[in-house]
Each structure stands twice: as structure tokens, then as C-alpha cells.
Scaffold this motif. Structure first.
Motif, PDB file in Angstrom:
ATOM      1  N   GLU A   1       2.574   4.783   9.374  1.00  0.00           N
ATOM      2  CA  GLU A   1       1.186   4.846   8.698  1.00  0.00           C
ATOM      3  C   GLU A   1       0.468   3.152   9.016  1.00  0.00           C
TER       4      GLU A   1
ATOM      5  N   GLU B   1      -0.273   2.647  12.632  1.00  0.00           N
ATOM      6  CA  GLU B   1      -1.809   3.303  12.718  1.00  0.00           C
ATOM      7  C   GLU B   1      -2.688   2.324  12.399  1.00  0.00           C
ATOM      8  N   ARG B   2      -2.671   1.947  11.140  1.00  0.00           N
ATOM      9  CA  ARG B   2      -3.820   1.480  10.523  1.00  0.00           C
ATOM     10  C   ARG B   2      -4.131   0.008  11.129  1.00  0.00           C
TER      11      ARG B   2
ATOM     12  N   ASP C   1       0.863  -1.093  -0.066  1.00  0.00           N
ATOM     13  CA  ASP C   1      -0.173  -0.029   0.080  1.00  0.00           C
ATOM     14  C   ASP C   1       1.003   1.027   0.175  1.00  0.00           C
TER      15      ASP C   1
ATOM     16  N   ARG D   1      -0.576  11.784  12.097  1.00  0.00           N
ATOM     17  CA  ARG D   1      -0.979  10.772  11.419  1.00  0.00           C
ATOM     18  C   ARG D   1      -0.451  10.846  10.007  1.00  0.00           C
TER      19      ARG D   1
ATOM     20  N   ARG E   1      -1.914   9.060   4.221  1.00  0.00           N
ATOM     21  CA  ARG E   1      -2.872   8.021   3.539  1.00  0.00           C
ATOM     22  C   ARG E   1      -3.993   7.730   4.735  1.00  0.00           C
ATOM     23  N   ILE E   2      -3.482   7.668   6.118  1.00  0.00           N
ATOM     24  CA  ILE E   2      -4.568   7.505   7.105  1.00  0.00           C
ATOM     25  C   ILE E   2      -5.525   8.438   7.181  1.00  0.00           C
TER      26      ILE E   2
ATOM     27  N   LYS F   1      -7.315  -1.479  13.571  1.00  0.00           N
ATOM     28  CA  LYS F   1      -8.266  -2.515  12.936  1.00  0.00           C
ATOM     29  C   LYS F   1      -8.047  -3.543  14.441  1.00  0.00           C
TER      30      LYS F   1
ATOM     31  N   LEU G   1       2.858   2.741   2.231  1.00  0.00           N
ATOM     32  CA  LEU G   1       2.889   3.412   3.421  1.00  0.00           C
ATOM     33  C   LEU G   1       3.980   3.661   4.173  1.00  0.00           C
TER      34      LEU G   1
ATOM     35  N   VAL H   1      -7.722   8.185   4.314  1.00  0.00           N
ATOM     36  CA  VAL H   1      -8.736   7.309   4.191  1.00  0.00           C
ATOM     37  C   VAL H   1      -9.856   7.544   5.423  1.00  0.00           C
ATOM     38  N   GLU H   2      -9.490   7.988   6.492  1.00  0.00           N
ATOM     39  CA  GLU H   2     -10.319   8.466   7.575  1.00  0.00           C
ATOM     40  C   GLU H   2     -11.337   9.719   7.147  1.00  0.00           C
TER      41      GLU H   2
ATOM     42  N   ASP I   1     -11.001  -0.401   2.763  1.00  0.00           N
ATOM     43  CA  ASP I   1     -11.146   0.930   3.193  1.00  0.00           C
ATOM     44  C   ASP I   1     -11.640   1.645   1.782  1.00  0.00           C
TER      45      ASP I   1
END
Length: 635
Positions: A85, A88-89, A79, A111, A114-115, A93, A81, A118-119, A214
Motif C-alpha cells: 500500500e 503504491e501511494r 499510517d 490495491r 486504504r489506497i 505521488k 499501511l 482514499v481513491e 489525502d
């Protein structure tokens, strides 16, 4: 500046998120024996699975392209990242709250991009879903109802509505702490005269999810006549959304695609909904672009190219649909699966077919009937007057190069015979010979500069192994008994440390003759030795990987940590044999070195040096004999 994630929290994330569960979100895994799983590598094209996952060790390794590492490394690679990141992802989860050193934690600043994007999409998706229930969205609910989708269907697919005002979503996301820069970068907002405004306004919204589930973008359907925009408006290219690399519905379909080895490719969002509601839960669609190579890679990792895999394309029977089918056929040889085409009666798409004739008609539509190659060839041949010799010759001229691209010789011949029948050429062998000549010519032309075309090579697996990078130092020679034994011992030290510790930790790096293996031995030593693996095998492997001096050694360690053993019974006896063989060869090498040194010096050697050397040789010879007589007990 972002604070460093607490080491204990990183370890907790590694332990809490099984690597096989994470990898399974991207590709199908099957039993590989020895507790390992295998699948088609997501990092390079291959026909036979050389990608292995070890759930017990939390590691993956591809024996084709040499990529390897733990769960975090896998997500980083696939991904794109950063380390933080990914942690954190995965922490989100697993429900783990991360602690940050150097001054606490501020989500809006610390953060990764990408995180955050996505959020923002996750929050936007829920915002749109909530709006679908409002008075303004009546037109959207009516649109869905007219196509046979009730409230439950809309909820299942996360369908929502974007308000018609200028900045409803933008103001809502600002209130959630997202900056204007993040909103523009995400594609949810766009620049207006007085600042950011909503990109999507007054439209029905479909969330587009990646393989991991996501939300990374949206597809928006026009509802009103006064909307001057296109019928469908998609999220623009962003750091998290690449239209050539996403498939709508893949998050819902991936498990059934893997389970049934079958995928159905439809054209639109409502077609995916109709298929799933009719029981065809393997349906997916592209998002505003033609079906291409990156989409094929996604499906191949799920289908596993097992020989019985099927991909069924549903296209309208009109000119545009025929063009789409021909374009799909251009990439057909990238599949190992068999490809088919399905065209509904009266050129209806699956959504219309479900409305008119019901769920059974949709399920019947996607039953494989017409191979895609047959449809494509008939479309080509149909352009010519086959009643004349000139027409038949012209049809063969256009169709033959297409058949020549087929990678399997037996299949190519069979299709060539069928082409002769389509055109009406009685001499089938002439057509077969013509196509075979074209195929040979194409291979020869490619070989001058780049080697044979991929379809003509000796298998993707073979080619990838040949091209794989090797660790630093002289190339490993696995025909060498010494190298094979050293490799097995290092595998034991990494995978089954309880069988070789503490004896292994007394072995010097110089007891390993291959420089790459010497480097691995040094990493194990820096990690505290194999004895560290007795308490926590995963943490031990993490320490070993952290000690690697470069990427080549790191890849070799992940390879050794998941590679199967050559022995039938991996027990103390097996481990003892390899400990003894490596030590015995090291002792014999030392004896030879001392004796060679004495031979070179001849009569010039000092008496005291000669006596010391002879004594060392005698001691080593006695030790070697003890090892031969008593095995591991002599270590």
C-alpha cells in the motif's frame, strides 16, 4: 491474489520520493547538523526532539523509542499501511507506474484497502465539487455567499454539494469500479432497503484531509428545512477516518504553523475558511468532537515545542464555549506551547466577525491576550461568592488542584500567586504552599505504583531513553572504549563506506565484542560488504536492512546509519584510526586467549601444540607491533 511489485520499481520509488519531504508532511524538521534533520517523534510523546532523518541515506531513526527505517517503513508505521500500500501511494505521488509479477495488475483487486478508500474519497470530492455548479446547488451557493465566500473561496477549500437523490454518488462510484463493500466501508454510502444509498444527500460538503493531504472524510451542512438530520453530519469512523485524529484545514495550515510556531483552533469549517481568507493561515478545527490528546500530538509535531510556540483557542463566550475552553484546559499541560483563548465581541465566531467587521477584526481577534489558564481559573472562581470567607475557601478548593497540575515549578508558583489575586486572598504564600502540597501529594501517590506523574518526571526525553528496547545480547556499554570504537567503525561502514572499504570487509564478526554489533557486522557481510556502498549508498543500506534477523537489529542499524560521528573531521585518518583500534584489540584478545589456554594446560600440553601456539603468539605480537607503528597502512 495480488501480484508482487517488481523490485526495480520499489527501488525507483525509494529513490524518487525524498524521505525528508514525506516526513515533513507529518512533523516539522529542523537542521540537526551533519546533513541530518530532527523533529519531535510521531511515534512516542517527547519534549526534546530525538527523531532524526538522514535525507542522503533515506533513513529515519528515533533515539528515544528506537523506531527507524526508510521512507516506506515510516509511512507503514505512521499510517498503518502494508508494504504494498505504501509503495503504491508513493508511486502515485511520484508518477511511477508499477509493474506486478505473477500475472499483471488489476487495480480493483490488487490495491490495498486504504489506497482504495482514499481513491474513493478523492473521486467523491471531485464529484461534489462538480455538483456545486449545478442548478440544484443554488441553495448551497447562496449559503456560502451569505457567509462571505465566493466561488474562488469554495474552490480553494474544495467545498462541494451532495445531490438530494438517493444514490447519485453511489452509482457514480460504481461506474468508476468501486464495489458496494468498498462504498459501505468508506462511509460514503450506507445500507438501504434495496442496496447501498448515499450517506450525504442535499448538503454542502467540506472535504476533510489528513496531514498528508489525502481526503479521508467529509463534513456535511444541512441546507433545507425538510432535512430531518443533524445540522452537521460527519463521516462515521472508518479504517481511514478517526475523528479524534483529524483536524480540518491541517493540510493547508501545516506549513505556516511550523513556520510561525503558532496555531489557531476554531470551532467550525466556515471559521477555518474565514480565518484563512483573512490572512490567519494557521487556523484549524476539530471535526465534530472536542479538542483532545490526539489533536495535541498532531500540533506538537508541527510546533516543535520551541519555547515561543503559541496555540490560540477561539470559543464562543456562551456556556457551551466556556465548557469547551475548560475541557481544552484539562489537556493544557500536554502542550509545551503557551495556550491562549480569544473571544470575539458579542460572542461572534470568526466567520460572523469577518462578515460584520472585516478581515482586520479576525486578525486582531487571534492575537494572544488572555492565557487559557487565566480564563479557566476565572471561570472556576466566578462560580463562588468571593465576598465571603466560605466562598473564597470553596473557590480555592476547586481551583488549587488545577494549578497543582502545572508541570513547571516556576510557572506553577506564578499562577498560584495570580490565583490568590483572582480569589482575593491576601496571603499569597498560603496559596502557593497549599498548591505545592497538592502537587507533592499527587507525585507521591503516583510513585507508589507507577512512578511520578509525567509532568513531574525528569523530562520525556530522559524517560523514553530509559525505557527504550535494547538489541538482543548483553547491554551495550558505551563507557567501554572497545564498544565506542566498534560503534564508530560500524557507523563509518554504514554512512561512509568509501572511507573503510575494502579493509572493513576483511574483518570477521568475532572482531566485534558486543553481540549486537556482531549482528550488524554479519548483516553488512550478507549485503555484500561495505564495498557495495561505493556504487549506490541507498541501495546498499536497503540490502543491509533486508539482511536483519529481527527487529532489534534492524532498529540498531537505522540508529547507526543516522547517528552523528564523535570526531570533528570524518576523513581517511579518522577511519584508519578506528579500523586499527578494532583490529588491534582483536589481535590482543587472541594473544591473551592463546596464552591463557597454555597457562591452563601447563605441562600437559603436547610439544607440537606448544610450538604452534608459541609461533602464533609471536606472529600476532609482531602484527600488533606493526599496527601500532604503521597504523592503517599495516592492514
Amino acid at each position: 491474489m495480488a501480484g508482487r511489485i517488481n523490485d526495480d520499481d520499489v527501488k525507483a520509488v525509494r529513490d524518487a520520493v525524498p524521505i525528508d519531504a514525506v516526513v515533513s508532511e507529518y512533523l516539522q524538521l529542523r537542521n540537526a547538523g551533519g546533513g541530518n534533520l530532527k523533529g519531535l517523534c510521531p511515534f512516542h510523546d517527547e519534549k526534546s526532539p530525538s527523531f532524526q532523518v538522514s535525507p542522503s541515506k533515506g533513513l529515519f531513526h528515533c533515539f528515544g523509542c528506537q523506531e527507524g527505517g526508510d521512507t516506506i517503513a515510516f509511512v507503514q508505521k505512521i499510517d498503518h499501511l502494508t508494504f504494498a500500500e505504501v509503495v503504491e501511494r508513493l508511486a502515485a505521488k511520484a508518477g511511477i507506474t508499477l509493474r506486478y509479477e505473477e500475472g499483471g495488475y488489476n487495480p480493483s483487486h490488487q490495491r490495498g484497502e486504504r489506497i482504495r478508500l482514499v481513491e474513493a474519497h478523492k473521486v467523491a470530492a471531485q464529484f461534489y465539487v462538480d455538483q456545486l455548479n449545478g442548478p440544484e446547488a443554488e441553495i448551497g451557493r447562496a449559503f456560502l455567499a451569505d457567509r462571505g465566500f465566493d466561488q474562488a473561496a469554495a474552490a480553494h477549500f474544495g467545498v462541494g454539494y451532495s445531490p438530494a437523490g438517493w444514490d447519485h454518488l453511489t452509482r457514480f462510484l460504481r461506474g468508476k469500479g468501486f464495489s458496494d463493500k468498498e462504498l459501505i466501508t468508506s462511509g460514503l454510502s450506507q445500507d438501504g432497503r434495496r442496496g447501498p444509498i448515499d450517506r450525504f444527500r442535499g448538503r454542502l460538503m467540506w472535504p476533510i484531509r489528513d496531514t498528508a493531504g489525502d481526503v479521508v472524510g467529509f463534513g456535511a451542512r444541512k441546507l433545507r428545512d425538510d432535512d430531518n438530520g443533524p445540522k452537521y453530519l460527519n463521516t462515521p469512523e472508518t479504517p481511514i477516518y478517526k475523528k479524534s485524529q483529524v483536524l480540518y484545514g491541517i493540510d493547508l495550515a501545516k506549513k505556516d504553523i511550523a513556520k510561525s510556531s503558532r496555531a489557531v483552533v476554531v470551532e467550525g469549517y466556515t471559521d477555518v475558511m474565514a480565518c484563512h481568507l483573512a490572512g490567519v493561515t494557521t487556523a484549524i478545527a476539530t471535526c465534530g468532537t472536542a479538542f483532545g490528546g490526539d489533536h495535541i500530538k498532531i500540533l506538537r509535531r508541527l510546533l516543535m515545542d520551541n519555547g515561543s510556540a503559541r496555540v490560540i483557542f477561539t470559543f464562543d463566550g456562551d456556556a457551551a464555549g466556556q465548557k469547551a475552553a475548560l475541557r481544552a484546559f484539562e489537556d493544557d499541560q500536554k502542550f509545551a506551547a503557551e495556550t491562549y483563548i480569544a473571544i470575539a465581541p458579542d460572542n461572534m465566531d470568526p466567520c460572523d466577525l469577518r462578515l460584520v467587521k472585516g478581515d482586520d477584526a479576525v486578525r486582531d481577534l487571534v492575537e494572544p491576550r488572555t492565557p487559557l489558564f487565566e480564563f479557566a481559573l476565572r471561570q472556576i472562581v466566578g462560580r463562588y461568592d468571593l465576598e465571603t470567607p466560605a466562598g473564597r475557601a470553596a473557590a480555592l478548593d476547586e481551583a488549587a488542584p488545577v494549578v497543582a497540575k502545572i508541570k513547571t515549578g516556576s510557572v506553577q508558583r506564578e499562577v498560584a500567586v495570580q490565583l490568590a489575586g483572582f480569589i482575593g486572598i491576601l496571603d499569597q504564600e498560603y496559596v502557593v504552599h497549599r498548591i505545592n502540597q497538592l502537587a507533592q501529594w499527587a507525585r507521591g501517590r503516583g510513585g507508589d505504583r507507577r512512578g511520578p506523574a509525567p509532568a513531574a518526571r525528569g523530562g520525556a526525553r530522559h524517560q523514553q531513553v530509559q525505557a527504550a528496547p535494547v538489541p538482543s545480547g548483553p547491554a551495550l556499554n558505551l563507557r567501554s572504549p572497545a564498544h565506542r570504537t566498534e560503534r564508530e567503525l560500524l557507523k563509518l561502514a554504514l554512512q561512509r563506506p568509501e572511507l573503510v572499504a575494502p579493509a572493513f570487509d576483511a574483518y570477521g564478526a568475532d572482531e566485534f565484542t558486543a553481540p549486537p554489533y556482531t549482528a550488524v557486522r554479519q548483516c553488512i557481510e550478507e549485503a555484500g560488504g561495505a564495498e557495495q556502498g561505493l556504487a549506490d549508498s541507498r541501495e546498499y543500506l536497503v540490502r543491509v536492512l533486508d539482511a536483519t534477523p529481527n527487529e532489534s537489529v534492524r532498529k540498531l542499524i537505522t540508529e547507526l546509519a543516522v547517528e552523528v560521528f564523535h570526531g570533528k573531521s570524518i576523513d581517511e585518518t579518522y577511519a584508519g584510526e578506528h579500523l586499527v583500534k578494532v583490529r588491534l584489540r582483536a589481535v590482543d584478545r587472541r594473544i591473551n586467549d592463546v596464552q591463557s589456554s597454555l597457562a591452563r594446560l601447563g605441562s600437559n600440553v603436547a610439544p607440537d601444540h606448544l610450538a604452534a601456539a608459541q609461533n602464533e603468539v609471536w606472529v600476532l605480537q609482531q602484527y600488533a607491533q606493526t599496527l601500532r607503528n604503521h597504523g592503517a597502512a599495516a592492514l
